[in-house]
Motif scaffolding. Structure first.
Motif, mmCIF file in Angstrom:
data_model
loop_
_atom_site.group_PDB
_atom_site.id
_atom_site.type_symbol
_atom_site.label_atom_id
_atom_site.label_comp_id
_atom_site.label_asym_id
_atom_site.label_seq_id
_atom_site.Cartn_x
_atom_site.Cartn_y
_atom_site.Cartn_z
ATOM 1 N N ASP A 36 28.045 26.762 33.586
ATOM 2 C CA ASP A 36 28.464 25.444 32.922
ATOM 3 C C ASP A 36 29.443 26.010 31.806
ATOM 4 N N TRP A 37 29.642 27.298 31.575
ATOM 5 C CA TRP A 37 30.611 27.521 30.512
ATOM 6 C C TRP A 37 31.953 28.151 30.877
ATOM 7 N N ALA A 38 32.439 27.734 32.195
ATOM 8 C CA ALA A 38 33.811 28.444 32.410
ATOM 9 C C ALA A 38 34.696 27.993 31.637
ATOM 10 N N TRP A 42 38.098 29.776 29.979
ATOM 11 C CA TRP A 42 39.334 29.460 30.874
ATOM 12 C C TRP A 42 40.700 29.728 30.114
ATOM 13 N N ASP A 43 40.607 29.028 29.050
ATOM 14 C CA ASP A 43 42.151 29.159 28.397
ATOM 15 C C ASP A 43 42.445 30.695 28.008
ATOM 16 N N LEU A 44 41.474 31.433 27.265
ATOM 17 C CA LEU A 44 41.670 32.768 26.910
ATOM 18 C C LEU A 44 42.153 33.534 28.267
ATOM 19 N N LEU A 45 41.499 33.271 29.318
ATOM 20 C CA LEU A 45 41.784 34.119 30.393
ATOM 21 C C LEU A 45 43.093 33.763 31.085
ATOM 22 N N LYS A 46 43.471 32.529 30.921
ATOM 23 C CA LYS A 46 44.500 31.936 31.308
ATOM 24 C C LYS A 46 45.859 32.539 30.727
ATOM 25 N N ASN A 47 45.531 32.685 29.294
ATOM 26 C CA ASN A 47 46.520 33.458 28.431
ATOM 27 C C ASN A 47 46.680 34.947 28.777
ATOM 28 N N ARG A 57 45.397 41.641 32.313
ATOM 29 C CA ARG A 57 45.879 40.639 33.414
ATOM 30 C C ARG A 57 44.949 40.698 34.737
ATOM 31 N N THR A 58 44.474 41.849 34.768
ATOM 32 C CA THR A 58 43.774 42.098 36.142
ATOM 33 C C THR A 58 42.415 41.132 35.799
ATOM 34 N N ILE A 59 41.660 41.299 34.633
ATOM 35 C CA ILE A 59 40.353 40.825 34.566
ATOM 36 C C ILE A 59 40.676 39.589 34.510
ATOM 37 N N ALA A 60 41.601 39.104 33.950
ATOM 38 C CA ALA A 60 41.876 37.371 33.938
ATOM 39 C C ALA A 60 42.133 36.825 35.447
ATOM 40 N N VAL A 61 42.622 37.340 36.179
ATOM 41 C CA VAL A 61 42.741 37.106 37.481
ATOM 42 C C VAL A 61 41.476 37.157 38.325
ATOM 43 N N ARG A 75 41.053 22.450 37.507
ATOM 44 C CA ARG A 75 42.143 23.177 36.763
ATOM 45 C C ARG A 75 42.870 24.165 37.510
ATOM 46 N N MET A 76 42.344 24.905 38.384
ATOM 47 C CA MET A 76 42.645 25.933 39.117
ATOM 48 C C MET A 76 43.768 25.404 40.109
ATOM 49 N N MET A 77 43.832 24.144 40.415
ATOM 50 C CA MET A 77 44.993 23.415 41.231
ATOM 51 C C MET A 77 46.323 23.712 40.128
ATOM 52 N N ASP A 78 46.303 23.627 39.251
ATOM 53 C CA ASP A 78 47.428 23.853 38.478
ATOM 54 C C ASP A 78 47.780 25.081 37.970
ATOM 55 N N ASP A 79 46.482 25.984 37.753
ATOM 56 C CA ASP A 79 46.783 27.270 37.250
ATOM 57 C C ASP A 79 46.940 28.323 38.464
#
Length: 188
Positions: A36-38, A42-47, A57-61, A75-79
């Motif tokens: 429940d904490w994704a 999420w935004d940190l990882l997306k950035n 970059r690798t960790i984020a993906v 959100r994955m559909m857009d990201d």
């Protein structure tokens, strides 16, 4: 969100690779199940998908791929295009690690699976002029196999086999097909 998860998220931003890796492995393990904490990270990882440090970059993906099943807002559909962009990274290790983790997006649901397979097919086609295209193609076929092991939908298998047939080099066609045959026998 629990304090340990918050700590792991903070550790991801450390310039010390040992601290960053502790946060990464902690979040990776914690995200094995739906969480429940994704959206807390999420935004940190997306950035971080465009961070100057290729490790980030690798960790984020890898983490976003794993967290896709915990994404009720889809959100994955857009990201997704931003994750696919990392499969064209200047660092080849980042490309491979990214491709090897993307399959997890397909666990999130049918829409995400379709998007993933479409993205992997396009990547399979467009990598032909890259230096290590055979490794990229292998990782794509392997990702499809990993997804099929978890979600045995016929279209995943057929799509992988169709891609393999497009390989003009018989040696690599056999190699890719061999990877797929492992999946047909069962999970490894």
């Amino acid at each position: 969100m629990d304090a340990l998860i918050r700590l792991y998220i903070e550790q991801l931003q450390s310039s010390d690779k040992n601290i960053r890796n502790a946060g990464y492995t902690g979040l990776l393990a914690a995200a094995d199940e739906v969480v429940d904490w994704a959206y807390e990270c999420w935004d940190l990882l997306k950035n971080d998908l465009t961070h100057s440090d290729h490790h980030r970059r690798t960790i984020a993906v890898q983490l976003l791929s794993k967290l896709a099943k915990s994404d009720p807002e889809k959100r994955m559909m857009d990201d997704f295009p931003s994750l696919m962009a990392v499969t064209r990274d200047e660092k080849f290790a980042t490309v491979r690690h990214s491709l090897q983790s993307l399959w997890q997006i397909g666990l999130a649901g049918p829409e995400q699976r379709e998007l993933l397979i479409e993205g992997l097919c396009l990547r399979y086609e467009d990598c032909i002029d890259e230096k290590n295209y055979t490794l990229i193609r292998y990782d794509i076929v392997h990702s499809m196999r990993r997804l099929y092991d978890q979600v045995p939908e016929p279209f995943i298998r057929q799509t992988a086999l169709d891609l393999i047939e497009k390989e003009s080099d018989v040696k690599y066609r056999r190699k890719y097909a061999g990877e797929w045959k492992k999946a047909v026998k069962g999970p490894t």
